[in-house]
Enzyme design. Structure first.
Site, PDB file in Angstrom:
ATOM      1  N   ASP A   1       6.344 -77.052  12.904  1.00  0.00           N
ATOM      2  CA  ASP A   1       6.602 -75.574  12.718  1.00  0.00           C
ATOM      3  C   ASP A   1       6.182 -74.453  12.582  1.00  0.00           C
ATOM      4  OD1 ASP A   1       8.807 -74.752  12.468  1.00  0.00           O
ATOM      5  OD2 ASP A   1       9.426 -74.377  11.255  1.00  0.00           O
TER       6      ASP A   1
ATOM      7  N   ASP B   1      15.727 -76.367  11.355  1.00  0.00           N
ATOM      8  CA  ASP B   1      16.557 -76.289  10.481  1.00  0.00           C
ATOM      9  C   ASP B   1      17.203 -76.318   8.710  1.00  0.00           C
ATOM     10  OD1 ASP B   1      13.321 -75.393  10.677  1.00  0.00           O
ATOM     11  OD2 ASP B   1      14.232 -73.412  11.522  1.00  0.00           O
TER      12      ASP B   1
END
Length: 220
Positions: free
Chosen positions: A57, A104
């Site tokens: 990420d 997420d």
């Protein structure tokens, strides 16, 4: 049939209006379905997955503009939208939005679901038959959930203050992993947590049930 018709009508209205609240409802439904149908298996696998996605990420958000560009350009329930202001932008008449990718939510959700099952394992709650209403202490789940909320709040705060996209897993992974390890350290269960495996537990439960069935057949 009514549920199907209601879902079709909801989706039809969403594709016509693209309202952010309806987008969020559909996105949350996708998250719940994913978390419900997938299991990490062991704590170690969950930790390795989170650490790997932590660096993934960071790279794709800070190292390139690909992820941010794709997230902003795709208009669909692949993200949760948060209005930064309730006053529309005078130039285009739209609300300025912040977004949170479903990954997420789903990825930490897998990990929290694993911790909830570990809580049930520690409390000796049987897997078979499953009773969803059995009360039992949930220290690992609650601590990781608190860590997730704090990590998410930190993500939103940094994103709003610096007005720049943030890799949410940069904050969520340390929060979820750290809270679960801290809870295990306080309870003296680090070894049990690191060695926890859902597959072994299910096999043991299955063997116990088979033995009980054989014993009951012999008694009959």
């Amino acid at each position: 049939m009514n549920n199907v018709m209601g879902s079709v009508a909801f989706c039809g209205v969403y594709f016509q209006t693209k309202h952010w609240t309806m987008n969020n409802v559909m996105g949350i439904c996708f998250c719940l379905q994913g978390i419900e149908r997938f299991s990490l298996g062991t704590y170690k696998i969950g930790a390795i997955l989170l650490v790997g996605l932590f660096f993934y990420d960071i790279f794709w958000v800070f190292g390139t503009e690909v992820m941010v560009t794709v997230a902003k350009s795709l208009d669909g329930p692949i993200k949760i939208l948060f209005p930064r202001s309730l006053v529309p932008d005078p130039t285009n008449g739209k609300l300025e939005m912040s977004l949170l990718g479903l990954g997420d939510i789903v990825i930490p959700g897998f990990f929290l679901a694993l911790l909830l099952r570990f809580d049930a394992h520690v409390a000796k709650v049987p897997c078979f038959p499953t009773d969803l209403h059995v009360p039992f202490p949930k220290p690992y789940f609650h601590s990781a959930l608190l860590g997730y909320v704090l990590g998410l709040a930190t993500t939103l705060y940094v994103m709003i203050v610096f007005e720049a996209a943030q890799p949410a897993l940069l904050y969520l992974v340390p929060a979820c992993l750290g809270s679960s390890l801290l809870c295990a350290a306080v309870r003296g269960e680090l070894k049990e947590l690191s060695e926890y495996s859902e597959e072994e537990e299910e096999e043991e439960e299955g063997e116990d049930n088979e033995k009980k069935d054989e014993t009951s057949k012999k008694d009959d």
